[in-house]
Design an enzyme around this catalytic site. Structure first.
Site, PDB file in Angstrom:
ATOM      1  N   SER A  85       0.793  -1.237   0.000  1.00  0.00           N
ATOM      2  CA  SER A  85       0.000   0.000   0.000  1.00  0.00           C
ATOM      3  C   SER A  85       0.824   1.286   0.000  1.00  0.00           C
ATOM      4  CB  SER A  85      -0.965   0.006   1.188  1.00  0.00           C
ATOM      5  OG  SER A  85      -2.063  -0.846   0.930  1.00  0.00           O
ATOM      6  N   LYS A  88      -0.098   3.648  -2.723  1.00  0.00           N
ATOM      7  CA  LYS A  88      -1.164   4.647  -2.646  1.00  0.00           C
ATOM      8  C   LYS A  88      -0.627   6.067  -2.486  1.00  0.00           C
ATOM      9  CE  LYS A  88      -4.708   1.463  -0.931  1.00  0.00           C
ATOM     10  NZ  LYS A  88      -4.053   0.275  -0.391  1.00  0.00           N
ATOM     11  N   SER A 145      -6.061   3.506   4.177  1.00  0.00           N
ATOM     12  CA  SER A 145      -5.443   2.752   3.090  1.00  0.00           C
ATOM     13  C   SER A 145      -6.470   1.872   2.381  1.00  0.00           C
ATOM     14  CB  SER A 145      -4.288   1.887   3.620  1.00  0.00           C
ATOM     15  OG  SER A 145      -3.479   1.424   2.566  1.00  0.00           O
ATOM     16  N   LYS A 247       2.839   6.712   5.229  1.00  0.00           N
ATOM     17  CA  LYS A 247       2.054   5.610   4.683  1.00  0.00           C
ATOM     18  C   LYS A 247       2.611   4.267   5.112  1.00  0.00           C
ATOM     19  CE  LYS A 247      -1.405   4.244   2.317  1.00  0.00           C
ATOM     20  NZ  LYS A 247      -1.453   3.142   3.305  1.00  0.00           N
TER      21      LYS A 247
END
Length: 294
Positions: A85, A88, A145, A247
């Site tokens: 992720s 993203k 997420s 993140k």
């Protein structure tokens, strides 16, 4: 030790361009949606500077002075890894770019397709045919997420997730991320979705530098949508002094990933750990690196 990777970008680009004509493209068909452990294989772009695939659960770490770009610490920072992720961050970058260009506003509605709604967790439970605003979508990505939201963004901005992934890779090239390839907007398992700790540090810096107005999205401890509250996936926010984003990422192929930014006493750091053996181990290592280099 200075951060030297930027000086190598041009040479890599030229060599890769000369080799592009003799590259072959895998034609494995996608295996369909599934849990985070299920692997989808997407045909790779004809021109690719990134490795064909990455080392499963390979460990990398990098600490960079975010103000100067000075590399402070590195462990296999250029090794091929699965971003999960962390991908993203680029999905957000292109969304914020669309707002900056005037194609969308924060209040613009994004339509949810059946495919987007069917994405596996993490997700916020969007229903096919409903809409979500650009601002809500950005916050859902930054905090939760959410895979369903990432695909909503991709389909609305580019018409399909495949087309959006091509845009992600093109933007990666423009930003100098020569060892990164995106084949989806979520980071869900695909052997062709590859990057390095160094490229993820560069992407995190680019995201925060170009779009500082969205910094509060990454610092948020929770996100509320449709009567539900979702806790941030970044455990260090509010628990480790100075941490203000960015993140997390996890699939079985990648191990536990985190790009974290921190500001202590005016010193700004970006810390990347990829391939952590557990969420707790990853968080401990990022915390250790912040403590050591602040």
């Amino acid at each position: 030790m200075r951060w030297t990777f930027l000086l190598k970008r041009t040479a890599v680009f030229v060599v890769a361009g000369l080799l592009a004509a003799c590259q072959t493209v895998p034609s494995t068909a996608p295996s369909g949606p599934g849990a985070a452990g299920a692997i989808e294989s997407t045909p790779l772009p004809v021109v690719s500077h990134a490795p064909a695939t990455a080392v499963e659960r390979g460990f990398s770490a990098l600490v960079v002075n975010a103000a100067s770009g000075e590399e402070l610490y590195a462990v296999d920072a250029d090794g091929a890894r699965f971003p999960a992720s962390l991908s993203k961050m680029m999905t957000l970058y292109l969304l914020f770019e669309a707002v900056s260009d005037g194609r969308y506003s924060l209040s613009s509605p994004l339509t949810v397709s059946a495919r987007a709604a069917s994405r596996p967790p993490a997700k916020i439970g969007l229903k096919a045919g409903s809409t979500i605003t650009v601002e809500q979508a950005a916050r859902a990505l930054a905090v939760k997420s959410a895979n369903d939201v990432a695909v909503v963004i991709a389909e609305n901005l580019a018409g399909s997730e495949t087309a959006f992934a091509r845009q992600m890779t093109q933007r990666a090239r423009a930003l100098g991320l020569t060892r990164t390839r995106f084949v989806n907007a979520t980071g869900l398992p695909d052997p062709g979705q590859v990057t390095t700790a160094r490229d993820m540090a560069s992407l995190g810096l680019a995201l925060k530098r170009r779009f500082p107005q969205y910094g509060s999205y990454y610092r948020a401890k929770s996100f509320s949508y449709n009567g539900r509250s979702f806790r941030a996936t970044n455990n260090l926010i509010g628990t480790v002094a100075g941490v203000d984003g960015l993140k997390t990422g996890y699939i079985r192929m990648s191990g536990y990933n985190l790009v974290a930014t921190a500001n202590r006493g005016g010193r700004q750091l970006i810390v990347v750990v990829m391939g952590g053996k557990s969420e707790a181990a990853r968080d401990r290592e990022v915390t250790r690196l912040i403590e050591s280099y602040s």
